[in-house]
Enzyme design. Structure first.
Site, PDB file in Angstrom:
ATOM      1  N   GLY A 197      48.820  -0.177  29.146  1.00 39.75           N
ATOM      2  CA  GLY A 197      48.196  -0.353  27.841  1.00 39.75           C
ATOM      3  C   GLY A 197      46.685  -0.459  27.897  1.00 39.75           C
ATOM      4  O   GLY A 197      45.984   0.117  27.060  1.00 39.75           O
TER       5      GLY A 197
ATOM      6  N   SER B 215      59.339   3.366  26.137  1.00 40.17           N
ATOM      7  CA  SER B 215      58.821   2.193  25.441  1.00 40.17           C
ATOM      8  C   SER B 215      57.328   1.981  25.697  1.00 40.17           C
ATOM      9  O   SER B 215      56.686   1.167  25.017  1.00 40.17           O
ATOM     10  CB  SER B 215      59.590   0.942  25.870  1.00 40.17           C
ATOM     11  N   ASN B 216      56.749   2.701  26.670  1.00 41.86           N
ATOM     12  CA  ASN B 216      55.311   2.594  26.952  1.00 41.86           C
ATOM     13  C   ASN B 216      54.458   3.359  25.943  1.00 41.86           C
ATOM     14  O   ASN B 216      53.277   3.052  25.757  1.00 41.86           O
ATOM     15  CB  ASN B 216      54.985   3.166  28.337  1.00 41.86           C
ATOM     16  N   LEU B 217      55.024   4.368  25.312  1.00 39.36           N
ATOM     17  CA  LEU B 217      54.220   5.392  24.661  1.00 39.36           C
ATOM     18  C   LEU B 217      53.436   4.900  23.453  1.00 39.36           C
ATOM     19  O   LEU B 217      52.412   5.481  23.108  1.00 39.36           O
ATOM     20  CB  LEU B 217      55.102   6.581  24.264  1.00 39.36           C
TER      21      LEU B 217
ATOM     22  N   ARG C  61      51.585   2.423  23.139  1.00 41.07           N
ATOM     23  CA  ARG C  61      50.310   1.794  23.491  1.00 41.07           C
ATOM     24  C   ARG C  61      49.642   2.433  24.709  1.00 41.07           C
ATOM     25  O   ARG C  61      48.431   2.325  24.875  1.00 41.07           O
ATOM     26  CB  ARG C  61      50.503   0.299  23.761  1.00 41.07           C
TER      27      ARG C  61
ATOM     28  N   LYS D 103      53.175   7.087  36.904  1.00 42.69           N
ATOM     29  CA  LYS D 103      52.030   6.880  36.017  1.00 42.69           C
ATOM     30  C   LYS D 103      50.725   7.374  36.638  1.00 42.69           C
ATOM     31  O   LYS D 103      49.842   7.857  35.919  1.00 42.69           O
ATOM     32  CB  LYS D 103      51.915   5.402  35.632  1.00 42.69           C
TER      33      LYS D 103
ATOM     34  N   ASP E 141      49.589  -6.458  34.201  1.00 42.84           N
ATOM     35  CA  ASP E 141      50.338  -7.258  33.248  1.00 42.84           C
ATOM     36  C   ASP E 141      51.047  -8.428  33.902  1.00 42.84           C
ATOM     37  O   ASP E 141      52.047  -8.919  33.387  1.00 42.84           O
ATOM     38  CB  ASP E 141      51.363  -6.384  32.501  1.00 42.84           C
ATOM     39  N   ASN E 142      50.536  -8.896  35.035  1.00 42.70           N
ATOM     40  CA  ASN E 142      51.168 -10.053  35.671  1.00 42.70           C
ATOM     41  C   ASN E 142      50.128 -10.882  36.403  1.00 42.70           C
ATOM     42  O   ASN E 142      49.149 -10.365  36.927  1.00 42.70           O
ATOM     43  CB  ASN E 142      52.297  -9.630  36.605  1.00 42.70           C
TER      44      ASN E 142
ATOM     45  N   CYS F  47      54.360  -8.715  27.235  1.00 41.28           N
ATOM     46  CA  CYS F  47      54.416  -7.792  26.105  1.00 41.28           C
ATOM     47  C   CYS F  47      55.839  -7.305  25.860  1.00 41.28           C
ATOM     48  O   CYS F  47      56.221  -7.034  24.720  1.00 41.28           O
ATOM     49  CB  CYS F  47      53.486  -6.599  26.350  1.00 41.28           C
TER      50      CYS F  47
ATOM     51  N   CYS G 140      67.766 -13.346  27.831  1.00 42.76           N
ATOM     52  CA  CYS G 140      66.365 -13.339  27.372  1.00 42.76           C
ATOM     53  C   CYS G 140      65.934 -11.884  27.263  1.00 42.76           C
ATOM     54  O   CYS G 140      66.752 -11.005  26.992  1.00 42.76           O
ATOM     55  CB  CYS G 140      65.477 -14.130  28.325  1.00 42.76           C
TER      56      CYS G 140
END
Length: 386
Positions: A48, A76-78, A80, A93, A137-138, A195, A346
């Protein structure tokens, strides 16, 4: 502010045409553009934040861009990760990113690092660049980037997004604060939603990623005043940008080596075997769907518990799931009727695994969790409530 890099020898006629509007800026000019041409910038994460960052760094004329990412493009990435398109789903990627940069500016060289940064490789990877932009992202990766940058003397630009919020900062040991001054210790696993759990507006990634590139260009060329010593906080719902002062902590222990940060992940693993928690009883998405059918027929009286946050549950809920956020489970793990089997879930399996350990320790005789969480459920094409 002193520029980070020495200028390249000169600009070609093609470069003068391409960067004509940028060359008009007195803070950049030909000398600054030559510095950008000579610069080597490492972007950690082609997601993102890495997407807009890589595109604008390439457009600005940064000569060499390194891209670190071990992931593949998911549908599901697209929304952003605008570096990638529908045709890139399933591709590495770094490969998709290299193609996108080539389309944006064929004058830029891309170095692909299809790997995850680790304590073993981070220092060597970072040492090959003048500047690092971290859009990971971590938390574990952010601490690795910080420590590798400290040891190699490299400044780095950090960005983070969640929901409608974002943060940007510049860190440089010896000149100002580092990431460990902002976050001395990582949060416990499961306490910070990712996210994938809480969601994010794609355009917030664009806003924060663009701000990161502005800081990078300033650092490379010496233009203006950097964010060093400040954290810029973005609230997209209120449409505000607010700077907060950050000073080095004199009590902070010096970084002497790149060490792995245990238990610092803030994203949940992808569905499937890699997302499974070892030695914990679990059920996969197909198995849970079968149990739900059995429950509807009166043959399985289990309770399905969603340990996510209320806004996550409101956005998408598994059929018949009861919401009990993780914090409430941990505060009272014995709350569940031991006579009824229990299934916890979850977003991706991390928080439910933590909840399950607490429930089992409290003596519940028949509890499992959903391997891969909602992500695995959706990947299997199974419906939610409503």
């Amino acid at each position: 502010m002193n520029p980070l890099v020495e200028p390249a020898e000169g600009l070609t006629a093609e470069e003068r045409r391409r960067y004509a509007r940028q060359l008009l800026l007195p803070q950049v000019g030909e000398l600054g553009q030559r510095r950008l041409k000579a610069a080597r910038v490492l972007v950690v994460g082609a997601g993102g934040l890495g997407s807009p960052a890589l595109l604008y760094l390439a457009a600005a004329g940064v000569g060499t861009l390194g891209v670190v990412d071990d992931d593949v493009v998911d549908e599901s990435n697209l929304h952003r990760q605008v570096l990638h398109g529908t045709a890139d789903v399933g591709r590495a990627k770094v490969d998709s990113a290299a193609d996108a940069v080539a389309r944006a500016n064929p004058l830029v060289r891309v170095v692909r690092h299809r790997e995850r940064l680790t304590a073993q490789n981070a220092e060597d990877v970072v040492a090959g660049y003048d500047l690092v932009l971290d859009g990971s992202d971590n938390f574990a990766t952010r601490y690795l980037v910080n420590d590798a940058c400290v040891l190699t003397g490299r400044p780095w630009v950090w960005g983070s997004v969640l929901r409608f919020d974002g943060q940007v900062a510049v860190f440089r040991d010896g000149h100002g604060p580092t990431y460990r001054d902002l976050f001395p210790t990582p949060p416990a696993p499961g306490t910070v939603p990712s996210c994938g759990e809480a969601g994010v507006l794609g355009a917030v990634c664009a806003a924060v990623g663009s701000a990161m590139v502005v800081e990078a260009v300033k650092l490379l060329t010496g233009a203006g005043q950097s964010l060093l010593g400040r954290v810029l906080v973005h609230d997209a719902l209120a449409m505000t940008w607010r700077p907060l002062r950050l000073n080095p902590d004199p009590r902070r222990a010096p970084v002497t080596a790149v060490e792995p940060v245990e238990g610092a992940a803030d994203r949940e693993p992808s569905p499937g075997p890699a997302g499974a928690a070892p030695d914990l009883p679990e059920v996969d998405a197909a198995g849970l769907a079968h149990r739900l059918r059995e429950r509807a027929a009166g043959r399985d009286g289990f309770t399905l518990v969603d340990v996510r946050e209320p806004d996550e549950h409101a956005a998408f809920a598994l059929p018949g799931a009861v919401l009990v956020p993780l914090a409430d489970v941990l505060a009272d793990p014995g709350r569940f009727d031991p006579a009824r089997p229990l299934v916890l879930h979850c977003a991706g399996g991390v928080r439910s695994a933590r909840a399950l350990r607490a429930v089992l320790a409290a003596g519940h005789p028949d509890a499992v969790h959903l391997r891969g969480g909602v992500a695995a459920w959706n990947a299997a094409g199974l419906p939610g409530d409503g």
